[in-house]
Enzyme design. Structure first.
Site, PDB file in Angstrom:
ATOM      1  CB  CYS A   5      -0.917  -0.016   1.215  1.00 57.99           C
ATOM      2  SG  CYS A   5      -1.779   1.534   1.472  1.00 57.99           S
ATOM      3  CB  CYS A   8       0.991   1.058   4.396  1.00 58.20           C
ATOM      4  SG  CYS A   8      -0.635   0.627   5.045  1.00 58.20           S
ATOM      5  CG  HIS A 101      -7.090   9.131   0.768  1.00 52.30           C
ATOM      6  ND1 HIS A 101      -7.193   7.844   0.288  1.00 52.30           N
ATOM      7  CD2 HIS A 101      -7.421   9.945  -0.269  1.00 52.30           C
ATOM      8  CE1 HIS A 101      -7.556   7.879  -0.983  1.00 52.30           C
ATOM      9  NE2 HIS A 101      -7.712   9.135  -1.351  1.00 52.30           N
TER      10      HIS A 101
HETATM   11  P1  5GP Z   1      -8.124   9.516  -4.395  1.00 49.58           P
HETATM   12  O1  5GP Z   1      -8.321   9.775  -5.855  1.00 49.58           O
HETATM   13  O2  5GP Z   1      -7.779   8.075  -4.111  1.00 49.58           O
HETATM   14  O3  5GP Z   1      -9.229  10.031  -3.544  1.00 49.58           O
HETATM   15  O4  5GP Z   1      -6.871  10.395  -3.971  1.00 49.58           O
HETATM   16  C1  5GP Z   1      -5.557   9.953  -4.004  1.00 49.58           C
HETATM   17  C2  5GP Z   1      -4.705  11.180  -3.823  1.00 49.58           C
HETATM   18  O5  5GP Z   1      -3.382  10.776  -3.518  1.00 49.58           O
HETATM   19  C3  5GP Z   1      -4.612  12.060  -5.094  1.00 49.58           C
HETATM   20  O6  5GP Z   1      -5.063  13.376  -4.784  1.00 49.58           O
HETATM   21  C4  5GP Z   1      -3.126  12.022  -5.456  1.00 49.58           C
HETATM   22  O7  5GP Z   1      -2.645  13.260  -5.952  1.00 49.58           O
HETATM   23  C5  5GP Z   1      -2.475  11.635  -4.146  1.00 49.58           C
HETATM   24  N1  5GP Z   1      -1.242  10.888  -4.292  1.00 49.58           N
HETATM   25  C6  5GP Z   1      -1.050   9.799  -5.080  1.00 49.58           C
HETATM   26  N2  5GP Z   1       0.210   9.340  -4.943  1.00 49.58           N
HETATM   27  C7  5GP Z   1       0.818  10.152  -4.040  1.00 49.58           C
HETATM   28  C8  5GP Z   1       2.142  10.174  -3.488  1.00 49.58           C
HETATM   29  O8  5GP Z   1       3.008   9.358  -3.784  1.00 49.58           O
HETATM   30  N3  5GP Z   1       2.408  11.169  -2.596  1.00 49.58           N
HETATM   31  C9  5GP Z   1       1.482  12.088  -2.227  1.00 49.58           C
HETATM   32  N4  5GP Z   1       1.845  13.024  -1.358  1.00 49.58           N
HETATM   33  N5  5GP Z   1       0.228  12.092  -2.728  1.00 49.58           N
HETATM   34  C10 5GP Z   1      -0.099  11.137  -3.625  1.00 49.58           C
HETATM   35 ZN    ZN Z   2      -2.375   1.230   3.665  1.00 46.02          ZN
END
Ligand code: 5GP
Ligand code: ZN
Length: 115
Positions: A5, A8, A101
């Site tokens: 993950c 994680c 998140h």
């Molecule tokens: P979801 O679309 O799952 O609600 O949001 C995932 C979020 O994680 C996105 O806003 C994306 O920009 C962020 N994200 C994805 N990979 C990384 C990473 O490696 N580091 C950080 N800081 N944010 C990430």
């Molecule tokens: Zn996790």
């Protein structure tokens, strides 16, 4: 913790992140692709796939995430102007990272409201 993950790994420090908050239950860090001037991800330090998976045992994580968001808002000076919280949950929402998140967005006036 789940081995494969992304979030994680971020909690464990195996993948770097810009930390903005941490306590026993919660980790907060800057989103890599911000959708607002302030875009912070607030996550439980326990692997939970998504909001639809929470159990009674997760209560302390959920409660502390909400407390942490208020603390961050205060510390970063956007508590008064307000902020938006988004949780994508599951396929239709577009959730990409399967570790619960909370998107904490601030620093602008949000024009479009879905609800
Ligand atoms: P979801 O679309 O799952 O609600 O949001 C995932 C979020 O994680 C996105 O806003 C994306 O920009 C962020 N994200 C994805 N990979 C990384 C990473 O490696 N580091 C950080 N800081 N944010 C990430
Ligand atoms: Zn996790």
């Amino acid at each position: 913790m789940e081995k494969d993950c992304l979030f994680c790994k971020i909690i464990k420090g195996e993948i770097p992140s810009t930390k903005v908050y941490e306590d026993e239950f919660v980790y907060g860090f800057k989103d890599i692709n911000p959708a607002a001037p302030i875009h912070i991800l607030v996550i439980p330090k326990k692997h939970i796939d998504s909001l639809s998976c929470i159990t009674d045992e997760d209560e302390k994580y959920i409660w502390n995430i909400h407390k942490a968001m208020n603390k961050i808002a205060e510390e970063y000076g956007f508590k008064q102007n307000g902020y938006r919280v988004i949780v994508n949950c599951g396929k239709d929402s577009g959730q990409e990272v399967m570790h619960l998140h909370y998107h904490l967005l601030a620093g602008m006036k949000f024009g479009e409201k879905i609800v």
